[in-house]
Design an enzyme around this catalytic site. Structure first.
Site, PDB file in Angstrom:
ATOM      1  N   ALA A 105      17.914  18.084  41.015  1.00 37.71           N
ATOM      2  CA  ALA A 105      18.950  18.764  40.239  1.00 37.71           C
ATOM      3  C   ALA A 105      19.865  19.517  41.185  1.00 37.71           C
ATOM      4  CB  ALA A 105      18.311  19.725  39.240  1.00 37.71           C
ATOM      5  N   LYS A 106      21.156  19.558  40.806  1.00 38.46           N
ATOM      6  CA  LYS A 106      22.130  20.289  41.632  1.00 38.46           C
ATOM      7  C   LYS A 106      21.671  21.738  41.780  1.00 38.46           C
ATOM      8  CE  LYS A 106      26.279  17.851  40.019  1.00 38.46           C
ATOM      9  NZ  LYS A 106      27.245  17.851  38.924  1.00 38.46           N
ATOM     10  N   ARG A 107      21.254  22.290  40.645  1.00 38.00           N
ATOM     11  CA  ARG A 107      20.880  23.706  40.592  1.00 38.00           C
ATOM     12  C   ARG A 107      19.754  24.073  41.547  1.00 38.00           C
ATOM     13  NH1 ARG A 107      21.753  23.523  34.814  1.00 38.00           N
ATOM     14  NH2 ARG A 107      19.982  22.151  34.789  1.00 38.00           N
TER      15      ARG A 107
END
Ligand code: GLU
Length: 272
Positions: free
Chosen positions: A244-246
């Site tokens: 995930a980017k996060r």
């Protein structure tokens, strides 16, 4: 002619999961000699950045992909999403919601709408709505799911792995179709653009499986064509956690900078 799309949001740099999604979409298009479409989903001006958008083009070119031009940028089509929303407003299928995120979270705790059910509410009484509008309070437009389901009747969609799936948008609930701050929201923009771009094959991760239920419902309400859906597996890191980017997954740019070759990544992801 068939068409498959990759529709990233420029809110960060792409990682291997995006590479897998883009390669899958391109492969679906190639198999049926169809179009491969890149769409930039940049309606959220609070999070999207031009440098991330430029990086999407660089990363996909590095992967060896080629896509149709010009590329549609959702930020340039606000009026079309507004027109679709107006049609739903005119038929009483959406209502103004003045609730804050916090109020929604509290309401969900005290009145959950069945296991896994999304937030549901009701339009305010006309007097109170008029008072809040006059006071300039910001509002979102939410889908009135019960009214929408009544109007559309039973629906299905076709999923490449599961076959025919019965639509059940209860997990989305009265989903927001136009945000207070940016004036539109993901589901509405996606169905308008999938139709505008004549997408026949929507290729995206399993994490968006629930989104398909509400999007199919919106397509039916707006009289838009029904694409086929391919919800692909999600790519995990070495510890098995979903990228995930996060959570700071290694980006394609970083991979490239440490000397990984596109052909090696393609092979790793099953696209030799
Ligand atoms: N723009 C969405 C995202 O980056 C994907 C939309 C879609 O594939 O329908 O998560």
């Amino acid at each position: 002619m068939s068409a498959a799309r990759f529709a990233p949001s420029p809110t960060g740099l792409l990682h291997k999961g995006h590479a897998f999604s883009a390669l899958t979409a391109s492969e679906v298009a190639r198999r049926s000699c169809g179009r491969f479409v890149l769409r930039i989903e940049d309606i959220d001006f609070t999070r999207c950045r031009p440098d991330f958008e430029a990086a999407i083009h660089d990363d996909l070119a590095w992967l060896g992909l080629d896509w149709e031009r010009p590329v549609l940028r959702q930020s340039e089509h606000g009026a079309d999403y507004g027109a679709a929303l107006e049609r739903l407003v005119g038929r009483g299928l959406v209502y103004r919601s003045f609730k804050t995120r916090k109020e929604v979270a509290v309401a969900m705790l005290s009145a959950p709408h069945g296991p896994g059910g999304g937030f549901r509410d009701a339009p305010l009484p006309a007097g109170e709505e008029a008072r809040r509008l006059a006071a300039g309070e910001p509002f979102a437009w939410r889908l009135n799911l019960a009214a929408a389901e009544r109007e559309a009747g039973p629906l299905t969609f076709e999923d490449a792995r599961r076959g025919v799936v019965a639509v059940d948008a209860s997990a989305a609930g009265d989903v927001v179709l136009a945000r207070k701050d940016v004036g539109v929201a993901y589901h509405l923009a996606v169905v308008v653009d999938d139709a505008r771009q004549e997408i026949t094959d929507v290729v995206r991760g399993e994490d968006l499986f629930e989104a398909t239920h509400v999007q199919r419902l919106l397509q039916a309400l707006l009289g838009l064509p029904e694409p086929r859906y391919h919800h692909h597996r999600l790519i995990a890191d070495a510890k098995g956690a979903r990228l995930a980017k996060r959570s700071g997954a290694e980006t394609l740019r970083a991979l490239r900078e440490r000397g990984v070759e596109a052909v090696a990544l393609r092979r790793e992801l099953g696209f030799a």
